[in-house]
Design an enzyme around this catalytic site. Structure first.
Site, short mmCIF file in Angstrom:
data_model
loop_
_atom_site.label_atom_id
_atom_site.label_comp_id
_atom_site.label_asym_id
_atom_site.label_seq_id
_atom_site.Cartn_x
_atom_site.Cartn_y
_atom_site.Cartn_z
N ASP A 119 0.85 -1.19 0.00
CA ASP A 119 0.00 0.00 0.00
C ASP A 119 0.88 1.24 0.00
OD1 ASP A 119 -2.36 1.44 -0.01
OD2 ASP A 119 -2.55 1.44 2.17
N TYR A 121 1.18 5.75 -0.54
CA TYR A 121 0.80 6.95 0.22
C TYR A 121 1.00 8.12 -0.73
CZ TYR A 121 0.97 9.66 4.69
OH TYR A 121 0.75 10.50 5.76
N HIS A 126 -3.56 14.04 0.95
CA HIS A 126 -3.75 13.11 2.07
C HIS A 126 -2.55 13.14 3.01
CE1 HIS A 126 -4.78 9.50 4.30
NE2 HIS A 126 -3.62 8.97 3.98
N ARG A 135 1.14 14.77 13.46
CA ARG A 135 2.36 15.47 13.93
C ARG A 135 2.13 16.98 13.85
NH1 ARG A 135 3.78 11.53 10.41
NH2 ARG A 135 3.97 13.02 8.72
N GLU A 192 -10.22 3.99 3.87
CA GLU A 192 -9.33 4.71 2.95
C GLU A 192 -9.75 4.30 1.55
OE1 GLU A 192 -5.20 4.06 4.05
OE2 GLU A 192 -5.35 5.59 5.61
N GLU A 194 -9.14 3.89 -2.17
CA GLU A 194 -7.92 3.78 -2.95
C GLU A 194 -8.18 3.06 -4.27
OE1 GLU A 194 -4.51 2.46 -0.77
OE2 GLU A 194 -5.28 3.15 1.16
N ASP A 226 -9.04 0.39 2.21
CA ASP A 226 -8.02 0.01 3.18
C ASP A 226 -8.52 0.42 4.57
OD1 ASP A 226 -5.68 -0.53 4.54
OD2 ASP A 226 -4.70 1.33 3.91
N ARG A 230 -7.62 3.93 13.42
CA ARG A 230 -6.71 5.06 13.65
C ARG A 230 -6.10 5.06 15.04
NH1 ARG A 230 -5.61 5.99 8.55
NH2 ARG A 230 -7.45 6.63 7.35
N GLN A 233 -3.44 2.41 15.02
CA GLN A 233 -2.37 2.88 14.14
C GLN A 233 -1.52 3.97 14.80
OE1 GLN A 233 -3.95 4.70 10.58
NE2 GLN A 233 -1.94 5.10 9.68
N TYR A 237 2.55 2.96 15.11
CA TYR A 237 3.19 3.14 13.80
C TYR A 237 4.63 3.62 13.83
CZ TYR A 237 3.00 8.24 13.11
OH TYR A 237 3.22 9.59 13.18
N LYS A 246 -4.05 -1.88 10.31
CA LYS A 246 -4.43 -2.02 8.90
C LYS A 246 -4.69 -3.47 8.50
CE LYS A 246 -3.25 2.24 7.33
NZ LYS A 246 -4.07 3.08 6.44
N THR A 250 -8.68 -5.75 4.19
CA THR A 250 -8.62 -4.80 3.08
C THR A 250 -9.61 -5.31 2.03
OG1 THR A 250 -6.25 -4.52 3.48
CG2 THR A 250 -7.10 -3.70 1.38
N THR A 339 -4.57 6.41 0.06
CA THR A 339 -5.82 7.17 0.12
C THR A 339 -5.85 8.26 -0.93
OG1 THR A 339 -5.79 6.82 2.49
CG2 THR A 339 -7.30 8.50 1.67
N GLU A 353 -9.65 12.60 7.71
CA GLU A 353 -9.46 13.90 7.08
C GLU A 353 -10.78 14.66 6.97
OE1 GLU A 353 -6.80 13.69 3.42
OE2 GLU A 353 -7.27 11.61 3.84
MN MN Z 1 -3.97 2.94 2.74
#
Ligand code: MN
Length: 407
Positions: A119, A121, A126, A135, A192, A194, A226, A230, A233, A237, A246, A250, A339, A353
């Site tokens: 997967d 990014y 996104h 962050r 997500e 995708e 996906d 959260r 994650q 992560y 994750k 899927t 995403t 988001e």
């Molecule tokens: Mn994804």
């Protein structure tokens, strides 16, 4: 566009300009077999191949798409032309007519055996949104983001076909304000939206797939959800990336749209403001962007319309990057775009988001609101692409309903 003798409207999203592949069963015949969607029907292409004495009877009579996918681009092109002839030349009518099944009467299955799953990014919008949420005090994009398509290896064994119920995952979660992690069902279950790319032609260990060889290796495209926990994650992560947040499931669409059906959809990707290294430099290759219009519905209410053409990294660049170290490809490898989020709020491909991590819940048609998914919620991702003669073709939809945790 090639017109069919079947009663299918010229602008049907599953007309002769589309012809995606899937695997289906019926109550009368529970053996999995390859079908091609045409209008509101499925054509049993293995049965027609046998009836007409096709050279491709073996690959079309398989229980899934893997043998056809492994056969390579020249066979894919010939087989598509052959199926098109069956549907447009009335001489084939006696062989085709008995092998049509209304789509509503068929069950659709995972159409290929998933080998490896990666997967990416690749949406800058996104990545910037997630960076700001996860962050808040740092740069939203990591220093490598514009130099390489970031990805991770996912769990191929939990790739499921559209319609499969998704059990809410349990795991460790710890908010920054919590003193210690707790265990329990995810409280921030997300989607997500995708686009997935399905590899047909394999490669040998130690070789690379340059940008220009993308169409020799990629068989087709599907839609992907996906599912992402959260809270799990966010706690797990750092430093190795997504893991149990994750890997629980899927979902993929049951129809694989061949690249040949997307001939009218290729488009220039957004301008790159950092010059990529030569193996990723696509300024002199065929346009690698795809103009897919995606729609996300939550319990039937449209919550977003992400435009795939805004993706910064293309599928060809992702494949080139994935193999630049000599990692080999296997038939059935699946890699997803990451995403898909456009620049606008109503173009974002994940609830984290859309609701800004729950701060701005979405209001659904029934008046209820969601920050993240409730048990019983159903999410459906659909997409269309430019087809021949200003028509639009549809990708297969991917849908899934959340059921209570089993853990
Ligand atoms: Mn994804």
């Amino acid at each position: 566009m090639t017109s069919t003798w079947l009663p299918v409207a010229a602008d049907h999203p599953f007309g002769t300009g589309n012809l995606p592949y899937g695997v289906f069963t019926t109550t009368e015949d529970p053996s999995p077999r390859i079908g091609v969607a045409i209008g509101d029907h499925i054509l049993d292409v293995g049965a027609v191949a046998q009836a007409t004495g096709s050279d491709h009877t073996t690959v079309l009579s398989a229980a899934n798409l893997n043998p056809l996918m492994a056969a390579g681009r020249p066979v894919w092109t010939t087989v598509r032309a052959e199926i098109t002839a069956w549907l447009t030349d009335t001489a084939y009518r006696p062989h085709v007519q008995p092998n049509l099944t209304p789509r509503q009467d068929a069950a659709l299955h995972l159409p290929f055996t998933v080998a490896d799953y990666v997967d990416f990014y690749a949406s800058e919008h996104h990545a910037r949104n997630i960076g700001r949420i996860f962050r808040p005090d740092g740069e939203p994009l990591t220093p490598n983001w514009k130099h390489l398509p970031i990805g991770y290896h996912g769990r191929s064994g939990t790739v499921v076909v559209s319609g499969t119920a998704i059990a809410r995952p349990s795991g460790q979660r710890k908010a920054p304000t919590d003193a210690a992690p707790t265990y329990g069902p995810s409280l921030r279950l997300d989607i997500e939206a995708e686009v997935g790319f399905v590899v047909g032609t394999p490669t040998t260990l130690g070789t690379q797939v340059p940008l220009g060889a993308f169409r020799d290796h990629v068989f087709g495209v599907c839609l992907v959800n996906d599912w992402s926990a959260r809270d799990i994650q966010a706690w797990e992560y750092v430093p190795l990336g997504p893991f149990l947040g994750k890997s629980f499931a899927t979902s993929v669409s049951p129809w694989i749209t061949p690249l040949d059906a997307l001939a009218h959809a290729w488009t220039e990707p957004p301008p790159r403001d950092v010059e990529p290294l030569p193996y990723l430099d696509d300024r002199t290759t065929e346009p690698g962007g795809l103009d897919l219009a995606i729609e996300i519905a939550l319990n039937g209410h449209t919550v977003s319309r992400p435009p795939f053409r805004t993706m910064y990294w293309t599928a060809a660049q992702q494949l080139a990057h994935m193999t630049v170290n000599g990692a080999s490809l296997r038939t059935g490898d699946l890699y997803a775009s990451g995403t898909v989020s456009g620049p606008d709020v109503d173009q974002r491909g994940a609830l984290i988001e859309i609701t800004w991590n729950g701060r701005d819940p979405v209001k659904l048609s029934d008046g209820s609101t969601r920050a993240y998914l409730d048990d019983g919620d159903e999410v459906t991702v659909t997409a269309t692409a430019p087809g021949p003669d200003n028509t639009r073709i549809a990708l297969g939809e991917v849908t899934g309903r959340i059921v209570p945790t089993r853990g």
